[in-house]
Design an enzyme around this catalytic site. Structure first.
Site, mmCIF file in Angstrom:
data_model
loop_
_atom_site.group_PDB
_atom_site.id
_atom_site.type_symbol
_atom_site.label_atom_id
_atom_site.label_comp_id
_atom_site.label_asym_id
_atom_site.label_seq_id
_atom_site.Cartn_x
_atom_site.Cartn_y
_atom_site.Cartn_z
ATOM 1 N N GLY A 1 0.680 -0.898 0.124
ATOM 2 C CA GLY A 1 -0.026 -0.357 -0.240
ATOM 3 C C GLY A 1 0.276 1.495 0.112
ATOM 4 O O GLY A 1 0.536 2.479 -0.142
ATOM 5 N N GLU B 1 4.426 4.014 5.932
ATOM 6 C CA GLU B 1 2.808 3.372 5.671
ATOM 7 C C GLU B 1 1.657 3.671 5.536
ATOM 8 O O GLU B 1 2.131 5.376 5.696
ATOM 9 C CB GLU B 1 2.797 2.568 7.765
ATOM 10 C CG GLU B 1 2.033 2.202 7.361
ATOM 11 C CD GLU B 1 1.147 0.766 7.041
ATOM 12 O OE1 GLU B 1 1.954 0.655 5.285
ATOM 13 O OE2 GLU B 1 0.857 -0.040 7.797
ATOM 14 N N ASP B 2 1.348 3.454 4.944
ATOM 15 C CA ASP B 2 0.076 4.315 3.723
ATOM 16 C C ASP B 2 -1.116 4.796 4.729
ATOM 17 O O ASP B 2 -1.101 5.342 4.833
ATOM 18 C CB ASP B 2 -0.449 3.201 2.814
ATOM 19 C CG ASP B 2 -1.211 1.781 3.263
ATOM 20 O OD1 ASP B 2 -0.456 1.459 4.385
ATOM 21 O OD2 ASP B 2 -1.967 0.992 2.648
ATOM 22 N N ASP C 1 -4.538 2.052 10.552
ATOM 23 C CA ASP C 1 -5.879 1.726 11.058
ATOM 24 C C ASP C 1 -5.912 1.158 13.267
ATOM 25 O O ASP C 1 -6.572 1.898 13.443
ATOM 26 C CB ASP C 1 -6.397 0.642 10.464
ATOM 27 C CG ASP C 1 -7.826 0.281 10.180
ATOM 28 O OD1 ASP C 1 -8.785 1.479 10.955
ATOM 29 O OD2 ASP C 1 -8.206 -0.221 10.162
ATOM 30 N N LYS D 1 -6.694 6.518 11.233
ATOM 31 C CA LYS D 1 -7.977 6.047 11.716
ATOM 32 C C LYS D 1 -7.984 6.173 13.506
ATOM 33 O O LYS D 1 -8.227 5.245 13.797
ATOM 34 C CB LYS D 1 -8.702 5.292 11.604
ATOM 35 C CG LYS D 1 -9.343 5.203 9.631
ATOM 36 C CD LYS D 1 -9.254 4.181 9.313
ATOM 37 C CE LYS D 1 -9.580 3.659 7.846
ATOM 38 N NZ LYS D 1 -9.568 2.459 7.484
ATOM 39 N N VAL E 1 -11.077 3.527 3.097
ATOM 40 C CA VAL E 1 -11.039 4.661 1.799
ATOM 41 C C VAL E 1 -10.063 3.431 0.334
ATOM 42 O O VAL E 1 -9.603 2.747 1.158
ATOM 43 C CB VAL E 1 -9.818 5.560 2.823
ATOM 44 C CG1 VAL E 1 -10.601 6.302 3.144
ATOM 45 C CG2 VAL E 1 -8.720 5.289 3.056
HETATM 46 P P1 IMP Z 1 -4.144 -2.236 10.490
HETATM 47 O O1 IMP Z 1 -2.600 -2.847 11.455
HETATM 48 O O2 IMP Z 1 -4.937 -2.578 11.198
HETATM 49 O O3 IMP Z 1 -3.356 -0.875 11.262
HETATM 50 O O4 IMP Z 1 -4.124 -1.986 9.264
HETATM 51 C C1 IMP Z 1 -3.362 -1.676 8.686
HETATM 52 C C2 IMP Z 1 -3.002 -1.715 7.229
HETATM 53 O O5 IMP Z 1 -4.543 -1.795 6.724
HETATM 54 C C3 IMP Z 1 -2.385 -0.949 5.817
HETATM 55 O O6 IMP Z 1 -1.355 -0.505 5.941
HETATM 56 C C4 IMP Z 1 -3.973 -0.936 4.868
HETATM 57 O O7 IMP Z 1 -3.241 -2.050 3.908
HETATM 58 C C5 IMP Z 1 -4.924 -1.563 5.489
HETATM 59 N N1 IMP Z 1 -5.688 -1.001 5.608
HETATM 60 C C6 IMP Z 1 -6.219 -0.367 6.588
HETATM 61 N N2 IMP Z 1 -7.595 0.472 6.155
HETATM 62 C C7 IMP Z 1 -7.408 0.246 5.471
HETATM 63 C C8 IMP Z 1 -8.608 1.176 4.033
HETATM 64 O O8 IMP Z 1 -9.456 2.187 4.801
HETATM 65 N N3 IMP Z 1 -8.168 1.178 2.534
HETATM 66 C C9 IMP Z 1 -7.365 0.175 2.430
HETATM 67 N N4 IMP Z 1 -6.975 -0.466 3.334
HETATM 68 C C10 IMP Z 1 -6.434 -0.099 4.603
#
Ligand code: IMP
Length: 180
Positions: A48, A103-104, A107, A135, A158
């Site tokens: 991402g 990081e993109d 979340d 977020k 998104v």
């Molecule tokens: P986390 O481990 O829950 O923080 O998720 C992080 C990863 O989930 C990011 O690197 C994204 O690849 C993916 N991700 C989380 N939210 C979104 C979104 O709204 N759109 C697309 N990818 C997301």
């Protein structure tokens, strides 16, 4: 208002390319200022972050290197809570380095919580996180709170500008939000 249909879902344009470029320049300015006189290692997280990493790194004026890791935590549109390391870094690349993870989106923070610990275990001197979006309402790990953020967004899915849905939409030049 511009909308896009993918996989039977409707996404609404929320941030245009010019706005996103402004966020990235702000993040670059902060990093260039905070790390002046040092040479941090940038670590881009595939897939991402490849677009954000390219845009950010071209605005970095430090004498820095960039490498990439590939992690997977998302299964289509929901976090699995499990991290798979598909492409990693060797200890010798990490030991003693000031690292800036690129990081993109942060979340739940599961991915960054895992990666910060992993890089510290590999001997990193310091580890900070730069992300295009976060977020805050979804964050579950305090240590995963990003240090450099393009934009805090609502807890909605998104796409565009590197963000995908099932591998699609990364090439969109704007960010679109899932319509409720
Ligand atoms: P986390 O481990 O829950 O923080 O998720 C992080 C990863 O989930 C990011 O690197 C994204 O690849 C993916 N991700 C989380 N939210 C979104 C979104 O709204 N759109 C697309 N990818 C997301």
């Amino acid at each position: 208002m511009k909308t896009i249909e993918i996989d039977g879902k409707t996404f609404v344009e929320t941030f245009d390319a010019e706005t996103i470029t402004g966020w990235i320049q702000n993040v670059a300015n902060q990093i260039n200022h905070d790390y002046e006189g040092t040479d941090p290692l940038f670590v881009g997280i595939l897939n991402g972050a490849f677009i954000f990493a390219a845009d950010l790194f071209r605005r970095i004026t430090l004498n820095s290197r960039i490498q990439f890791m590939r992690l997977r935590s998302y299964d289509n549109m929901s976090s699995t809570g499990q991290i798979q390391e598909l492409l990693g870094l060797e200890d010798k690349d990490v030991a003693g380095k000031d690292i800036i993870i690129v990081e993109d989106i942060v979340d739940t923070g599961t991915t960054m919580h895992y990666l910060k610990k992993r890089l510290k275990d590999q001997g990193a001197k310091s580890v900070k996180i730069a992300c295009l979006c976060t977020k805050p309402e979804a964050l579950q790990f305090e240590d995963a709170k990003p240090d450099y953020v393009g934009k805090d967004i609502a807890n909605l899915y998104v796409i565009g500008y590197g963000f995908d849905v099932d591998g699609l939409a990364r090439n969109l030049n704007a960010i679109y939000t899932l319509k409720k």
